[in-house]
Design a protein around this motif. Structure first.
Motif, short mmCIF file in Angstrom:
data_model
loop_
_atom_site.label_atom_id
_atom_site.label_comp_id
_atom_site.label_asym_id
_atom_site.label_seq_id
_atom_site.Cartn_x
_atom_site.Cartn_y
_atom_site.Cartn_z
N PHE A 96 4.07 -44.30 26.52
CA PHE A 96 3.71 -45.69 26.79
C PHE A 96 2.80 -46.23 25.68
O PHE A 96 2.99 -47.35 25.18
CB PHE A 96 3.01 -45.78 28.16
N LEU A 97 1.81 -45.43 25.27
CA LEU A 97 0.90 -45.85 24.21
C LEU A 97 1.63 -46.01 22.89
O LEU A 97 1.33 -46.91 22.09
CB LEU A 97 -0.23 -44.83 24.06
N ARG A 98 2.64 -45.17 22.65
CA ARG A 98 3.41 -45.29 21.41
C ARG A 98 4.26 -46.56 21.42
O ARG A 98 4.40 -47.23 20.40
CB ARG A 98 4.30 -44.06 21.23
N ASP A 99 4.84 -46.87 22.58
CA ASP A 99 5.66 -48.09 22.68
C ASP A 99 4.83 -49.34 22.38
O ASP A 99 5.35 -50.31 21.81
CB ASP A 99 6.29 -48.19 24.07
N TRP A 100 3.57 -49.31 22.78
CA TRP A 100 2.70 -50.47 22.56
C TRP A 100 1.90 -50.36 21.26
O TRP A 100 0.95 -51.12 21.04
CB TRP A 100 1.75 -50.64 23.75
N LYS A 101 2.31 -49.42 20.40
CA LYS A 101 1.70 -49.25 19.07
C LYS A 101 0.22 -48.89 19.13
O LYS A 101 -0.50 -49.06 18.14
CB LYS A 101 1.88 -50.52 18.21
N ILE A 102 -0.23 -48.40 20.29
CA ILE A 102 -1.62 -47.99 20.41
C ILE A 102 -1.80 -46.61 19.77
O ILE A 102 -2.82 -46.33 19.14
CB ILE A 102 -2.06 -47.98 21.89
N GLU A 103 -0.80 -45.75 19.94
CA GLU A 103 -0.80 -44.44 19.30
C GLU A 103 0.31 -44.39 18.26
O GLU A 103 1.41 -44.89 18.51
CB GLU A 103 -0.60 -43.33 20.34
N ALA A 108 11.09 -38.96 15.11
CA ALA A 108 12.22 -39.72 14.58
C ALA A 108 12.73 -40.70 15.63
O ALA A 108 12.95 -40.33 16.79
CB ALA A 108 13.35 -38.77 14.18
N THR A 109 12.90 -41.95 15.25
CA THR A 109 13.36 -42.99 16.18
C THR A 109 14.45 -43.81 15.50
O THR A 109 14.60 -43.80 14.28
CB THR A 109 12.21 -43.92 16.59
N GLU A 110 15.18 -44.56 16.33
CA GLU A 110 16.23 -45.43 15.81
C GLU A 110 15.61 -46.69 15.20
O GLU A 110 14.62 -47.23 15.70
CB GLU A 110 17.17 -45.84 16.95
N LEU A 120 21.44 -41.79 17.30
CA LEU A 120 21.37 -40.47 16.69
C LEU A 120 20.31 -39.61 17.37
O LEU A 120 20.41 -38.39 17.41
CB LEU A 120 21.03 -40.60 15.20
N TYR A 121 19.28 -40.24 17.88
CA TYR A 121 18.17 -39.53 18.51
C TYR A 121 18.04 -39.99 19.95
O TYR A 121 17.91 -41.17 20.23
CB TYR A 121 16.85 -39.81 17.77
N GLN A 122 18.09 -39.03 20.86
CA GLN A 122 17.95 -39.34 22.27
C GLN A 122 16.49 -39.17 22.67
O GLN A 122 15.95 -38.06 22.66
CB GLN A 122 18.84 -38.41 23.12
N ASP A 123 15.83 -40.28 23.01
CA ASP A 123 14.41 -40.22 23.33
C ASP A 123 14.12 -39.28 24.49
O ASP A 123 13.16 -38.51 24.48
CB ASP A 123 13.89 -41.63 23.67
N PHE A 124 14.95 -39.33 25.52
CA PHE A 124 14.69 -38.49 26.70
C PHE A 124 14.83 -37.01 26.34
O PHE A 124 14.04 -36.18 26.76
CB PHE A 124 15.64 -38.86 27.83
N GLU A 125 15.86 -36.68 25.54
CA GLU A 125 16.07 -35.28 25.15
C GLU A 125 14.94 -34.78 24.26
O GLU A 125 14.62 -33.59 24.25
CB GLU A 125 17.41 -35.14 24.44
N ASN A 126 14.33 -35.66 23.49
CA ASN A 126 13.24 -35.27 22.61
C ASN A 126 11.87 -35.30 23.29
O ASN A 126 10.86 -35.01 22.65
CB ASN A 126 13.19 -36.21 21.39
N PHE A 127 11.85 -35.63 24.58
CA PHE A 127 10.57 -35.73 25.29
C PHE A 127 9.81 -34.41 25.24
O PHE A 127 8.61 -34.38 24.97
CB PHE A 127 10.82 -36.15 26.74
#
Length: 567
Positions: A96-103, A108-110, A120-127
């Motif tokens: 959540f903090l990463r999504d809001w650019k706090i952290e 690797a992200t799309e 190419l990168y599945q966020d849930f699989e990389n959790f």
């Protein structure tokens, strides 16, 4: 309580199992017996009293069979699940903090322009990688800068961004006791007979061959190696391959295909799993080392045949390992062979960890049980462990080897083995066989047996929960909780002990562990030092969980490593 029994209490069952009568309140099976091969043998003193591998005659099991899988304490299991739950909650908070650019987001992200395409990168699989693995990533991939013998040197490194990147300090941690390498017989060395022979061959043949065996890469050394391997195993012929993993993953598809059935142990190595998947055959998984589970699948396969058509299976192939590298358990090979003969199936035995490490003369689990090599249809093994080299082999009937030479992808397309690697294998194997005119190889096998028994006994006496067979040089020590995975590895390295720690997904989620691998190169002083440090760290991290409550192997939870594949 430990189950203590003697040979006089052993009775042979009609289906080949052994039955041990007990009077200590242990819950019996349906026939009034505890049906798992726990023989508590006389403890051997070290080093005054030697440990001998002895192959006896008569009976389905020609030697006592001892395996220990102690039950996970309930409180430890609850706390382990709570630990993973807390880590997961914090992981979602950090996402959540990463999504809001706090952290700052390091993973690797799309890119925004790619949002309409297949990701190419599945966020849930990389959790798990982002939020759990990264916390303890420093426990793996540590670069060493010496020969991986009984001791080695480790390059020091630090991380300033919570293990996302590492920087080397330029310092070297010297003389770390190596308790993690598969150097069972101590042949991974840069001096001595093997190293000198490999150096001589390098000067004569060079390092690389630059061709496949089918073209210009078939050297006389390769054929010498294969004849030696066949003689060592006691089979008609053998074939060598340049990579142990590919020996399984590329040869199983050549042996079975559509319309065939593979019966695979649930804890088989990833190379066996991949080979089974690539073959296109139907895969069914049986419980680890559970002969009742295997026989049920065999019986159902014979009775029902293939799905929908109910035609007979073209082939039924049983995939097992000699020593299971995460559990330290040894395959119940006499019973597997009995079932294989009863139901006319084929047997593929992976002896990657057992060849050289088991048996009176190091010939693996077949010799360990005093069995006939001809009863195993496909004998596979690797040169990467007991022989201190690289590559793998398959042994069996000449017709099998001739077929693989033509149809195996690993044989047709892969570059030939490097000549110095071949010479390392030849020299070490002749040493094990005693063909070098010395007893050096036999002494190393004996030393490994003594080290294994001594180390396992001492850990049990300290109160640790360890898994596996008493004769297995692979010794898993249970850590359980996720925070203790990284802590154990770091604390041991501080004390100059190099260990391997393993967690999910390589193990079940609550069964994280440290895995020790014994070597003939370890001296008693080294083992005593390691044991003292392990005990110290065990007290620090509160790892001495043992209550000596053995859980029968047949009652352990069934967790598959891959799903059943029906046509």
């Amino acid at each position: 309580m430990l189950i203590r029994m003697t040979e006089s209490s052993v009775k042979k069952l009609s289906n080949g199992d052994r039955c041990y009568h007990t009077s200590n309140g242990v819950k019996p099976g349906k026939n009034g017996c505890v049906k798992n091969h726990y023989l508590h043998q006389k403890q051997h003193c070290y080093p005054e009293e030697k440990v001998y591998h002895v192959a006896h005659n008569g009976g389905l099991y020609k030697r006592p069979f001892n395996e220990v899988f102690e039950e996970t304490p309930m409180l430890v299991a609850v706390l382990t699940y709570m630990g993973y739950g807390i880590l997961t909650l914090f992981g979602y908070l950090r996402d959540f903090l990463r999504d809001w650019k706090i952290e700052k987001c390091q993973n690797a992200t799309e890119r925004e322009e790619q949002k309409d395409f297949v990701p190419l990168y599945q966020d849930f699989e990389n959790f798990y990688t982002r939020n759990l693995y990264m916390r303890i990533r420093d426990s793996w991939n540590r670069p060493i800068c010496s020969v991986p013998g009984a001791k080695f040197d480790v390059m020091d490194r630090v991380s300033y961004d919570y293990n996302w990147t590492f920087k080397y300090t330029g310092k070297v941690v010297k003389d770390v006791i190596n308790m993690g390498s598969y150097n069972y017989l101590g042949f991974a060395e840069n001096h001595g007979l093997c190293a000198d022979a490999a150096a001589d061959v390098t000067m004569k043949y060079g390092v690389g061959v630059s061709s496949t065996r089918r073209e210009m890469g078939n050297l006389a050394k390769h054929e010498e190696l294969e004849k030696l391997v066949a003689r060592f195993l006691g089979v008609e012929a053998a074939m060598a391959f340049g990579m142990g993993f590919a020996t399984n993953s590329m040869n199983i598809p050549a042996l079975v295909g559509k319309g065939c059935l593979i019966l695979s142990d649930e804890l088989n190595h990833a190379s066996l799993v991949l080979g089974a998947r690539l073959s296109g055959a139907t895969i069914r998984v049986f419980k680890h080392n559970n002969m009742q589970s295997l026989e049920k699948l065999l019986r159902d396969a014979i009775v029902h045949g293939q799905p929908r058509t109910h035609r007979p299976w073209k082939k039924i192939l049983i995939l097992v390992e000699g020593i299971y590298s995460m559990e330290g358990s040894i395959i119940r090979l006499p019973e597997v062979i009995a079932l294989k003969k009863k139901y006319k199936a084929f047997l593929y035995l992976d002896e990657a960890h057992s060849i050289g490490a088991l048996g009176p003369s190091g010939k693996g689990v077949v010799e360990y049980f005093g069995l006939d090599p001809k009863d195993v249809d496909i004998m596979m093994g690797t040169f990467t462990k007991s022989f201190g080299a690289a590559g793998g082999y398959i042994g069996g009937k000449k017709e099998l080897i001739d077929y693989l030479f033509t149809h195996s992808h690993s044989a047709v397309y892969a570059t030939s083995m490097s000549p110095p690697v071949v010479e390392q294998i030849i020299t070490s194997m002749k040493c094990i066989m005693g063909e070098d005119g010395t007893t050096f190889g036999r002494d190393r096998i004996q030393q490994l047996a003594e080290n294994t028994r001594y180390f396992r006994r001492k850990l049990q006496e300290m109160g640790f929960i360890i898994y596996g067979n008493n004769d297995s040089p692979v010794v898993p020590l249970m850590l359980y909780m996720p925070a203790k995975i990284g802590a154990f590895g770091r604390e041991m390295l501080k004390r100059n002990i190099g260990v391997v720690v393993v967690g999910f997904p390589a193990t079940p989620i609550i069964e994280s562990r440290a895995r020790f691998c014994l070597s003939a190169a370890h001296t008693k002083e080294m083992l005593d030092t390691a044991l003292r440090m392990i005990s110290e760290v065990g007290d620090l991290l509160q790892l001495k969980y043992s209550r000596h409550l053995l859980v029968p192997l047949l009652d352990r939870p069934f967790e598959t490593t891959y799903e059943e594949n029906e046509e």
